[in-house]
Design a protein around this motif. Structure first.
Motif, PDB file in Angstrom:
ATOM      1  N   SER A 205       0.830  -1.219   0.000  1.00 25.97           N
ATOM      2  CA  SER A 205       0.000   0.000   0.000  1.00 25.97           C
ATOM      3  C   SER A 205       0.856   1.257   0.000  1.00 25.97           C
ATOM      4  N   ARG A 206       1.802   1.308  -0.893  1.00 28.19           N
ATOM      5  CA  ARG A 206       2.661   2.495  -0.976  1.00 28.19           C
ATOM      6  C   ARG A 206       2.450   3.190  -2.318  1.00 28.19           C
ATOM      7  N   GLU A 207       2.808   4.452  -2.373  1.00 24.07           N
ATOM      8  CA  GLU A 207       2.585   5.253  -3.575  1.00 24.07           C
ATOM      9  C   GLU A 207       3.691   5.018  -4.600  1.00 24.07           C
ATOM     10  N   LEU A 208       3.333   5.235  -5.852  1.00 18.54           N
ATOM     11  CA  LEU A 208       4.293   5.082  -6.935  1.00 18.54           C
ATOM     12  C   LEU A 208       3.946   6.070  -8.037  1.00 18.54           C
ATOM     13  N   GLY A 209       4.934   6.867  -8.439  1.00 20.73           N
ATOM     14  CA  GLY A 209       4.741   7.841  -9.510  1.00 20.73           C
ATOM     15  C   GLY A 209       5.545   7.475 -10.749  1.00 20.73           C
ATOM     16  N   LEU A 210       5.116   8.003 -11.877  1.00 22.11           N
ATOM     17  CA  LEU A 210       5.797   7.770 -13.150  1.00 22.11           C
ATOM     18  C   LEU A 210       5.926   9.092 -13.895  1.00 22.11           C
ATOM     19  N   VAL A 211       7.128   9.362 -14.390  1.00 24.21           N
ATOM     20  CA  VAL A 211       7.396  10.507 -15.265  1.00 24.21           C
ATOM     21  C   VAL A 211       7.918   9.962 -16.579  1.00 24.21           C
ATOM     22  N   ILE A 212       7.336  10.376 -17.686  1.00 25.62           N
ATOM     23  CA  ILE A 212       7.932  10.080 -18.990  1.00 25.62           C
ATOM     24  C   ILE A 212       8.157  11.400 -19.722  1.00 25.62           C
ATOM     25  N   PHE A 213       9.229  11.460 -20.485  1.00 27.63           N
ATOM     26  CA  PHE A 213       9.528  12.704 -21.199  1.00 27.63           C
ATOM     27  C   PHE A 213      10.331  12.393 -22.445  1.00 27.63           C
ATOM     28  N   ASP A 214      10.219  13.293 -23.407  1.00 29.06           N
ATOM     29  CA  ASP A 214      11.091  13.190 -24.575  1.00 29.06           C
ATOM     30  C   ASP A 214      11.563  14.565 -25.007  1.00 29.06           C
ATOM     31  N   ILE A 215      12.559  14.553 -25.868  1.00 24.17           N
ATOM     32  CA  ILE A 215      13.237  15.779 -26.276  1.00 24.17           C
ATOM     33  C   ILE A 215      12.409  16.500 -27.331  1.00 24.17           C
ATOM     34  N   ASP A 216      12.196  17.770 -27.121  1.00 25.01           N
ATOM     35  CA  ASP A 216      11.405  18.565 -28.059  1.00 25.01           C
ATOM     36  C   ASP A 216      12.158  18.732 -29.387  1.00 25.01           C
ATOM     37  N   HIS A 217      11.431  18.488 -30.480  1.00 26.76           N
ATOM     38  CA  HIS A 217      11.956  18.692 -31.838  1.00 26.76           C
ATOM     39  C   HIS A 217      13.283  17.952 -32.062  1.00 26.76           C
ATOM     40  N   PHE A 218      13.361  16.714 -31.581  1.00 26.85           N
ATOM     41  CA  PHE A 218      14.623  15.975 -31.679  1.00 26.85           C
ATOM     42  C   PHE A 218      14.960  15.635 -33.131  1.00 26.85           C
ATOM     43  N   LYS A 219      13.977  15.290 -33.918  1.00 24.46           N
ATOM     44  CA  LYS A 219      14.240  14.984 -35.334  1.00 24.46           C
ATOM     45  C   LYS A 219      14.825  16.191 -36.047  1.00 24.46           C
ATOM     46  N   GLN A 220      14.309  17.367 -35.719  1.00 24.05           N
ATOM     47  CA  GLN A 220      14.829  18.591 -36.332  1.00 24.05           C
ATOM     48  C   GLN A 220      16.299  18.800 -35.964  1.00 24.05           C
ATOM     49  N   LYS A 221      16.663  18.481 -34.719  1.00 28.95           N
ATOM     50  CA  LYS A 221      18.061  18.617 -34.289  1.00 28.95           C
ATOM     51  C   LYS A 221      18.942  17.644 -35.070  1.00 28.95           C
ATOM     52  N   ASN A 222      18.452  16.402 -35.242  1.00 31.49           N
ATOM     53  CA  ASN A 222      19.220  15.434 -36.029  1.00 31.49           C
ATOM     54  C   ASN A 222      19.390  15.893 -37.467  1.00 31.49           C
ATOM     55  N   ASP A 223      18.319  16.437 -38.036  1.00 30.46           N
ATOM     56  CA  ASP A 223      18.381  16.897 -39.428  1.00 30.46           C
ATOM     57  C   ASP A 223      19.311  18.087 -39.585  1.00 30.46           C
ATOM     58  N   THR A 224      19.342  18.952 -38.572  1.00 30.50           N
ATOM     59  CA  THR A 224      20.143  20.181 -38.656  1.00 30.50           C
ATOM     60  C   THR A 224      21.610  19.941 -38.331  1.00 30.50           C
ATOM     61  N   TYR A 225      21.865  19.210 -37.253  1.00 26.30           N
ATOM     62  CA  TYR A 225      23.234  19.060 -36.754  1.00 26.30           C
ATOM     63  C   TYR A 225      23.832  17.675 -37.020  1.00 26.30           C
ATOM     64  N   GLY A 226      22.999  16.708 -37.394  1.00 26.79           N
ATOM     65  CA  GLY A 226      23.490  15.361 -37.652  1.00 26.79           C
ATOM     66  C   GLY A 226      23.216  14.413 -36.494  1.00 26.79           C
ATOM     67  N   HIS A 227      23.247  13.122 -36.802  1.00 27.52           N
ATOM     68  CA  HIS A 227      22.930  12.112 -35.792  1.00 27.52           C
ATOM     69  C   HIS A 227      23.990  12.016 -34.703  1.00 27.52           C
ATOM     70  N   LEU A 228      25.228  12.346 -35.031  1.00 27.01           N
ATOM     71  CA  LEU A 228      26.252  12.345 -33.986  1.00 27.01           C
ATOM     72  C   LEU A 228      25.943  13.391 -32.932  1.00 27.01           C
ATOM     73  N   ALA A 229      25.436  14.539 -33.363  1.00 29.16           N
ATOM     74  CA  ALA A 229      25.022  15.573 -32.413  1.00 29.16           C
ATOM     75  C   ALA A 229      23.844  15.076 -31.588  1.00 29.16           C
ATOM     76  N   GLY A 230      22.894  14.386 -32.248  1.00 30.94           N
ATOM     77  CA  GLY A 230      21.764  13.835 -31.507  1.00 30.94           C
ATOM     78  C   GLY A 230      22.214  12.866 -30.436  1.00 30.94           C
ATOM     79  N   ASP A 231      23.172  12.000 -30.759  1.00 29.38           N
ATOM     80  CA  ASP A 231      23.705  11.066 -29.760  1.00 29.38           C
ATOM     81  C   ASP A 231      24.361  11.814 -28.607  1.00 29.38           C
ATOM     82  N   ALA A 232      25.078  12.888 -28.931  1.00 28.56           N
ATOM     83  CA  ALA A 232      25.737  13.676 -27.886  1.00 28.56           C
ATOM     84  C   ALA A 232      24.703  14.302 -26.951  1.00 28.56           C
ATOM     85  N   ILE A 233      23.594  14.779 -27.506  1.00 27.65           N
ATOM     86  CA  ILE A 233      22.524  15.345 -26.678  1.00 27.65           C
ATOM     87  C   ILE A 233      21.952  14.286 -25.746  1.00 27.65           C
ATOM     88  N   LEU A 234      21.706  13.092 -26.273  1.00 29.93           N
ATOM     89  CA  LEU A 234      21.146  12.018 -25.449  1.00 29.93           C
ATOM     90  C   LEU A 234      22.078  11.668 -24.294  1.00 29.93           C
TER      91      LEU A 234
END
Length: 337
Positions: A205-234
């Motif tokens: 009988s204990r509480e449990l919370g969940l947070v989910i999130f993702d990066i805003d406009h991540f595809k745009q960042k990959n397209d602009t700066y490249g996938h290596l930059a996307g990996d660095a952000i992650l």
């Protein structure tokens, strides 16, 4: 109304016989066989195939002094190990390379590892995107056991020592639990833990919370700066967020740019506080790739286990709906519970 989740949520685990035998030895058959489908969400968890075969190289007989492996810990052929002997070996996009990495981020002849007589030296071969050791750009580097090598988007680990077989088995065990890029828990581990924590919360009988999130406009960042930059952000984001969480919290990468945090024994206010800490630390973070500063924010959804027969699917769907609302109302914010 719930949005449709991205295809990264719906996949099938592919574990070859070699990894299955290894998992059995560790008592992990249940982990590898996890294939539970709950309600409308397909919870089958996909991790890249773990390949445990060796590629034989013409390096002559090896002695304990230079018995070493290169192991792929992120990228195609996850878990593959390449023995390193006295003859030089090369990594690159060319099929003639000893470590062939078929990705546009890798040069045809990218890097070379050579035996010096006393140890191993890694040398960049004038690659376009550079060779990194432990996140530092190098031209030459004397390798030591445990060094993390990044060639394009592939991450390799150098293993050397007298107990190398045991170290390799430990590394395979770790791959079943952790994401190789961000070094936080992976999707499979997270969903198993969510089920387990809900059962525990129900029992005590204990509480449990969940947070989910993702990066805003991540595809745009990959397209602009490249996938290596996307990996660095992650990678950078994972490090920043991990520093703001409690020991009890479970932090995982559950999709391409999507993350989740389980917050045991806190109510809705505590869960929202965790989400706000995450939002702020990302917004204020300095995300840099080469000469570019890349402003980065996240949108977050939250949910609380409601007790009784409330299950993992229902909790995740509510957090997902909250995340969708955050995106629809402008991003860089927390959605309603």
């Amino acid at each position: 109304m719930l949005r449709r989740r991205s295809e990264s949520h719906i996949a099938t685990a592919r574990i070859p016989c070699g990894a299955s035998k290894l998992a059995s030895a560790f008592g992990l058959r249940a982990v590898l066989g996890y294939d539970k489908i709950v309600g409308k969400i397909d919870w089958r968890v996909s991790e890249p195939t773990i390949v445990t075969s060796e590629r034989k190289l013409d390096g002559g007989p090896r002695t304990p002094e230079h018995h070493a492996y290169i192991v792929i810990i992120y990228g195609d052929e996850l878990g593959k190990r390449v023995p390193v002997g006295t003859a030089p070996i090369e990594a690159g996009r060319s099929s003639t390379c000893d470590i062939a990495l078929d990705h546009e981020s890798v040069s045809r002849r990218h890097a070379r590892i050579s035996w010096t007589g006393t140890g191993y030296r890694l040398e960049d071969l004038g690659s376009t995107n550079g060779t990194y050791v432990n996140d530092t750009l190098i031209r030459q580097h004397e390798l030591t056991d445990g060094d993390i090598i990044r060639v394009g988007r592939t991450i390799l680990k150098f293993m050397n020592g007298s107990n190398i077989e045991a170290s390799y088995h430990e590394e395979i065990y770790r791959m079943m639990t952790y994401d190789g890029l961000t070094q936080i828990f992976n999707k499979r581990y997270f969903h198993e833990t969510l089920e387990r924590e809900i059962s525990r919360s129900r029992r005590y009988s204990r509480e449990l919370g969940l947070v989910i999130f993702d990066i805003d406009h991540f595809k745009q960042k990959n397209d602009t700066y490249g996938h290596l930059a996307g990996d660095a952000i992650l990678r950078e984001l994972a490090g920043l967020v991990r520093g703001k969480l409690r020991r009890e919290d479970v932090f995982a990468r559950v999709g391409g740019e999507e993350f989740a945090v389980l917050t045991p024994e806190v109510g809705m206010k505590g869960t929202r506080d965790v989400a706000e800490k995450i939002r702020q630390v990302v917004e204020k973070g300095a995300f840099r790739f080469e000469n570019d500063m890349i402003p980065t924010t996240v949108s977050l959804g939250i949910a609380l286990w409601l007790g009784g027969e409330d299950g993992a699917e229902a909790v995740y769907q509510r957090a997902d709906a909250s995340l969708y609302a955050a995106k629809q109302s402008g991003r860089n914010r927390i959605g309603p519970a």
